[in-house]
Motif scaffolding. Structure first.
Motif, PDB file in Angstrom:
ATOM      1  N   GLY A  19     -62.054  12.240 -25.717  1.00  0.00           N
ATOM      2  CA  GLY A  19     -61.297  10.986 -26.124  1.00  0.00           C
ATOM      3  C   GLY A  19     -59.881  11.192 -26.253  1.00  0.00           C
ATOM      4  N   LYS A  20     -59.436  12.487 -25.649  1.00  0.00           N
ATOM      5  CA  LYS A  20     -58.176  13.023 -25.658  1.00  0.00           C
ATOM      6  C   LYS A  20     -57.261  13.044 -24.661  1.00  0.00           C
ATOM      7  N   ASN A  77     -54.143   2.600 -19.600  1.00  0.00           N
ATOM      8  CA  ASN A  77     -53.685   1.880 -20.827  1.00  0.00           C
ATOM      9  C   ASN A  77     -54.716   2.399 -21.938  1.00  0.00           C
ATOM     10  N   GLU A  78     -55.501   2.913 -21.634  1.00  0.00           N
ATOM     11  CA  GLU A  78     -56.394   3.621 -22.776  1.00  0.00           C
ATOM     12  C   GLU A  78     -55.791   5.120 -22.960  1.00  0.00           C
ATOM     13  N   LEU A  79     -55.244   5.660 -21.848  1.00  0.00           N
ATOM     14  CA  LEU A  79     -54.611   7.001 -22.168  1.00  0.00           C
ATOM     15  C   LEU A  79     -53.340   6.815 -22.925  1.00  0.00           C
ATOM     16  N   GLU A 118     -40.434  15.524 -33.758  1.00  0.00           N
ATOM     17  CA  GLU A 118     -40.627  14.556 -32.518  1.00  0.00           C
ATOM     18  C   GLU A 118     -40.756  15.496 -31.600  1.00  0.00           C
ATOM     19  N   GLU A 119     -39.844  16.375 -31.278  1.00  0.00           N
ATOM     20  CA  GLU A 119     -40.163  17.131 -30.067  1.00  0.00           C
ATOM     21  C   GLU A 119     -40.945  17.947 -29.948  1.00  0.00           C
ATOM     22  N   TRP A 120     -41.590  18.600 -30.928  1.00  0.00           N
ATOM     23  CA  TRP A 120     -42.906  19.284 -31.054  1.00  0.00           C
ATOM     24  C   TRP A 120     -44.025  18.602 -30.622  1.00  0.00           C
ATOM     25  N   ILE A 121     -44.094  17.577 -30.965  1.00  0.00           N
ATOM     26  CA  ILE A 121     -45.247  16.508 -30.987  1.00  0.00           C
ATOM     27  C   ILE A 121     -45.251  16.085 -29.385  1.00  0.00           C
ATOM     28  N   ARG A 122     -44.077  15.986 -28.787  1.00  0.00           N
ATOM     29  CA  ARG A 122     -43.908  15.188 -27.631  1.00  0.00           C
ATOM     30  C   ARG A 122     -44.349  16.500 -26.436  1.00  0.00           C
ATOM     31  N   LYS A 123     -44.197  17.760 -26.959  1.00  0.00           N
ATOM     32  CA  LYS A 123     -44.461  18.622 -25.875  1.00  0.00           C
ATOM     33  C   LYS A 123     -46.097  18.971 -26.000  1.00  0.00           C
ATOM     34  N   ASN A 124     -46.203  18.817 -27.145  1.00  0.00           N
ATOM     35  CA  ASN A 124     -47.887  19.293 -27.742  1.00  0.00           C
ATOM     36  C   ASN A 124     -48.734  18.115 -26.867  1.00  0.00           C
ATOM     37  N   LEU A 125     -48.171  16.798 -26.623  1.00  0.00           N
ATOM     38  CA  LEU A 125     -48.935  15.758 -25.966  1.00  0.00           C
ATOM     39  C   LEU A 125     -48.718  15.613 -24.432  1.00  0.00           C
TER      40      LEU A 125
END
Length: 360
Positions: free
Chosen positions: A216-217, A306-308, A333-340
């Motif tokens: 689911g990720k 769309n699901e992604l 936010e930068e760390w989250i962006r890179k993590n995603l």
């Protein structure tokens, strides 16, 4: 400078065997001599050509014309010989050609050109494209066959030999593709629209569309797989590298080409070209690659994206509200962006809840 035609009369004649080519040469030579010397009879011309009387007599009485010349004349009536770069039908011709490299093809005995699909609409679209190029009169040579154990697939077939020779001379693979070389004809590269049309049907046939992984990720793979005989390995590597170059021109990153032993056939290999699964890359594929002859794959890709988007959005929200155990502060936010694995562009696109068509 005058451009050389993409397809000439001789290109058609060259698809026939040595005997047929020679008969065509003699016939055209007979026609030339007769035109330049209208007073010559068939016996005199037969002596000039070194051929028996009966052959030139048949040509004189118009009772027989060599088969390759019959094909040429049929195509000339359709204004397809010579085939020139400015012909507006070339994008459609290239679209049909692309599917002969995929789920379509030409039978090894030259008895038919076909496409097979689990989607009846796609098969009918192929039929309409054929009729657009060659006219409605070719319907008498066509049929749609339902197949599969439970009727889950369809095949459109057309047995008109003139159409078959036309696509053969343009570079369509003949027979079982796993046993022969695949070479994209040079003329396909002469125009970007023609090239795009070729790959639209090829990808529509061959690309495997991803769905959200069981965790689911993330998505599972977006790839293109091919089975072929071992001796064709270098040819397939060259073929897939051309596909990589095309994708790159569309700002789409592909990963390495993986080759492995086929599990069921010791004489065959399986190779896969995988496309990078970063969100931006998947969106570029969606935006920049047209998929032809498969509405189902287009819908599946849209559904997956769309699901992604929703998966990324929910993970962003969750991480935004999670404390870093080391710093006891919220993640940036930068760390989250890179993590995603998102860029500034894709993060903004997701947070703003933009529809897929707004990606640019």
């Amino acid at each position: 400078m005058k451009m050389k035609p993409i397809l000439t009369e001789q290109d058609i004649v060259n698809t026939y065997d040595k005997r047929q080519r020679e008969q065509s040469r003699l016939y055209l030579e007979y026609k030339r001599i007769k035109k330049e010397n209208p007073e010559f009879g068939y016996k005199r011309i037969s002596k000039i050509l070194g051929q028996p009387y009966h052959k030139t007599r048949w040509w004189h009485s118009k009772k027989y014309v060599p088969v390759p010349i019959q094909t040429v004349e049929w195509l000339k009536k359709k204004d397809l010989i010579p085939l020139k770069e400015e012909d507006k039908r070339l994008t459609l011709i290239s679209k049909i050609l692309g599917t002969t490299f995929g789920d379509g093809g030409i039978f090894g005995n030259l008895n038919g050109i076909f496409i097979s699909s689990s989607e009846l609409d796609s098969v009918k679209e192929f039929e309409e494209d054929i009729k657009t190029i060659f006219g409605k009169d070719i319907e008498k040579n066509s049929r749609i066959i339902e197949g599969g154990v439970y009727g889950h697939s369809w095949s459109y077939q057309n047995t008109n030999r003139n159409i078959i020779r036309f696509f053969q001379s343009l570079g369509s693979p003949i027979g079982k593709k796993s046993n022969i070389e695949l070479i994209i004809p040079n003329w396909v590269h002469t125009n970007q629209k023609i090239l795009d049309s070729f790959f639209s049907s090829f990808f529509g046939n061959e690309i495997g569309i991803p769905k959200i992984h069981n965790d689911g990720k993330r998505t599972n793979s977006l790839d293109l797989g091919m089975v072929f005989k071992k001796e064709l390995k270098q040819n397939r590597m060259n073929f897939l590298k051309q596909i990589q170059e095309y994708l790159s021109s569309k700002v789409i990153l592909s990963d390495s080409i993986y080759t492995s032993q086929h599990k069921e056939d010791k004489d065959s290999l399986l190779t896969k070209l995988t496309i990078n699964l970063n969100f931006d890359n998947l969106m570029n594929f969606y935006k920049n690659i047209k998929i032809s002859y498969s509405n189902k794959k287009q819908r599946k890709l849209e559904k997956t994206l769309n699901e992604l988007k929703e998966v990324k959005l929910q993970r962003f929200k969750k991480l935004s509200n999670t404390l870093n155990k080391l710093t006891n502060r919220n993640y940036s936010e930068e760390w989250i962006r890179k993590n995603l694995r998102l860029t500034d562009k894709s993060l903004k696109f997701i947070l703003d809840k933009q529809p897929l068509e707004k990606w640019n």
